[in-house]
Design a protein around this motif. Structure first.
Motif, PDB file in Angstrom:
ATOM      1  N   ASN A  26     -10.955 -58.024   9.785  1.00 32.74           N
ATOM      2  CA  ASN A  26     -11.491 -57.898  11.181  1.00 32.74           C
ATOM      3  C   ASN A  26     -12.930 -57.913  11.395  1.00 32.74           C
ATOM      4  O   ASN A  26     -13.182 -57.876  12.577  1.00 32.74           O
ATOM      5  CB  ASN A  26     -10.823 -56.206  11.315  1.00 32.74           C
ATOM      6  N   TYR A  36     -14.564 -60.380  10.841  1.00 29.59           N
ATOM      7  CA  TYR A  36     -14.539 -61.821  11.048  1.00 29.59           C
ATOM      8  C   TYR A  36     -13.772 -62.645  12.249  1.00 29.59           C
ATOM      9  O   TYR A  36     -13.635 -63.680  12.481  1.00 29.59           O
ATOM     10  CB  TYR A  36     -14.382 -62.774   9.740  1.00 29.59           C
ATOM     11  N   THR A  37     -12.766 -61.802  12.720  1.00 31.49           N
ATOM     12  CA  THR A  37     -11.803 -62.259  13.664  1.00 31.49           C
ATOM     13  C   THR A  37     -11.880 -61.679  15.002  1.00 31.49           C
ATOM     14  O   THR A  37     -12.166 -60.209  15.080  1.00 31.49           O
ATOM     15  CB  THR A  37     -10.364 -62.258  13.192  1.00 31.49           C
ATOM     16  N   ALA A  38     -11.556 -62.166  16.112  1.00 32.60           N
ATOM     17  CA  ALA A  38     -11.476 -61.662  17.492  1.00 32.60           C
ATOM     18  C   ALA A  38     -10.146 -60.790  17.342  1.00 32.60           C
ATOM     19  O   ALA A  38     -10.147 -59.733  18.357  1.00 32.60           O
ATOM     20  CB  ALA A  38     -11.560 -62.487  18.362  1.00 32.60           C
ATOM     21  N   VAL A  39      -9.035 -61.032  16.765  1.00 27.70           N
ATOM     22  CA  VAL A  39      -7.885 -60.486  17.099  1.00 27.70           C
ATOM     23  C   VAL A  39      -7.588 -59.683  15.691  1.00 27.70           C
ATOM     24  O   VAL A  39      -7.373 -60.286  14.718  1.00 27.70           O
ATOM     25  CB  VAL A  39      -6.638 -61.782  17.203  1.00 27.70           C
ATOM     26  N   TYR A  93     -12.894 -66.635   7.344  1.00 31.51           N
ATOM     27  CA  TYR A  93     -12.728 -67.060   8.933  1.00 31.51           C
ATOM     28  C   TYR A  93     -11.172 -67.782   9.056  1.00 31.51           C
ATOM     29  O   TYR A  93     -10.603 -68.254   9.971  1.00 31.51           O
ATOM     30  CB  TYR A  93     -13.614 -68.232   9.622  1.00 31.51           C
ATOM     31  N   ASP A 104      -3.198 -59.520  21.561  1.00 35.11           N
ATOM     32  CA  ASP A 104      -4.158 -58.852  21.441  1.00 35.11           C
ATOM     33  C   ASP A 104      -4.268 -58.134  19.876  1.00 35.11           C
ATOM     34  O   ASP A 104      -5.252 -57.311  19.534  1.00 35.11           O
ATOM     35  CB  ASP A 104      -3.861 -57.329  22.135  1.00 35.11           C
ATOM     36  N   ARG A 105      -3.361 -58.612  19.011  1.00 32.23           N
ATOM     37  CA  ARG A 105      -3.331 -57.829  17.674  1.00 32.23           C
ATOM     38  C   ARG A 105      -2.482 -58.953  16.737  1.00 32.23           C
ATOM     39  O   ARG A 105      -1.483 -59.260  17.134  1.00 32.23           O
ATOM     40  CB  ARG A 105      -3.406 -56.483  17.600  1.00 32.23           C
TER      41      ARG A 105
END
Length: 166
Positions: free
Chosen positions: A97, A99-102, A123, A145-146
Motif C-alpha cells: 500500500n 507503492y500503490t494508489a489503490v 510496483y 477504490d480498493r
C-alpha cells in the motif's frame, strides 16, 4: 567530517560515519539498518552508540541493542523490490500500500496472519495479486477504490465427500 550527514528520526539522531544505511520510519516506529561502515546513534541524554554494518537497531525503543539485520530485505527498495520472509499477509499488504494508489484490504484474522515469503516488484501489484489468487482459501475482488482480499471456502477435490461426524 566537517559536515556529517544526519538523519533525525523523532528524538533520535543518526550520524553517518563513512557509511551506507537505511532508516525506515512509519507508524511511530523507526528502524535503522547499517549496510556498510558504521553510524553513530545519538539519543537525548545518553551516550552515542556506534552501530556497525550488518546490524539493525529499533530506534523507537530507548534500551534497544543492535541485532543482526537482513540487509537484502532492508535495501530491496533500491531495486524497486520488496522482500518478505514468513511475514503476515496484513503486513505485506501494508507494505504494498506504500507503492500503490489503490489500497489492498485483507479480511479475516486467519488470512491477515497468513505467512508470506518471496521477492516482489514493489510496483507490480498485479503479479502479487495473481500470486495470492493461486493460494488455497484466498479470493481477490478488485474494485475501483480498493482491492479486497478475503477468505474463500476450501472445496474438497472432485469425487470426495465431506463427511460430518455423527
Amino acid at each position: 567530517p566537517a559536515r556529517p550527514f544526519r538523519v533525525q528520526a523523532g528524538a533520535v539522531e543518526v550520524v553517518a560515519v563513512g557509511t551506507a544505511f537505511d532508516v525506515d520510519r512509519r507508524d511511530g516506529r523507526a528502524k535503522l539498518v547499517v549496510v556498510e561502515g558504521r553510524v553513530a546513534v545519538n539519543r537525548a541524554g545518553r551516550a552515542s552508540l556506534a552501530v556497525p554494518a550488518g546490524l539493525r537497531l529499533d530506534l523507537a525503543a530507548a534500551d534497544a541493542s543492535p541485532v543482526p539485520a537482513d540487509v537484502r530485505r532492508a535495501t530491496a527498495w533500491l531495486q524497486r523490490e520488496i522482500v518478505f520472509e514468513a511475514t503476515p499477509l496484513a503486513e505485506v499488504a501494508d507494505e504494498f500500500n506504500r507503492y500503490t494508489a489503490v489500497p489492498i484490504a485483507v479480511e479475516g484474522a486467519a488470512l491477515r496472519g497468513l505467512p508470506i515469503s518471496g521477492v516482489f516488484g514493489a510496483y507490480d501489484v498485479d503479479s502479487f495479486l495473481a500470486f495470492l489468487a493461486r493460494l488455497e482459501g484466498v479470493a481477490i475482488e478488485r474494485r475501483p477504490d480498493r482491492v479486497r482480499v478475503y477468505p474463500r471456502p476450501v472445496t474438497p477435490p472432485a469425487g470426495r465427500r465431506s463427511e460430518s461426524p455423527g
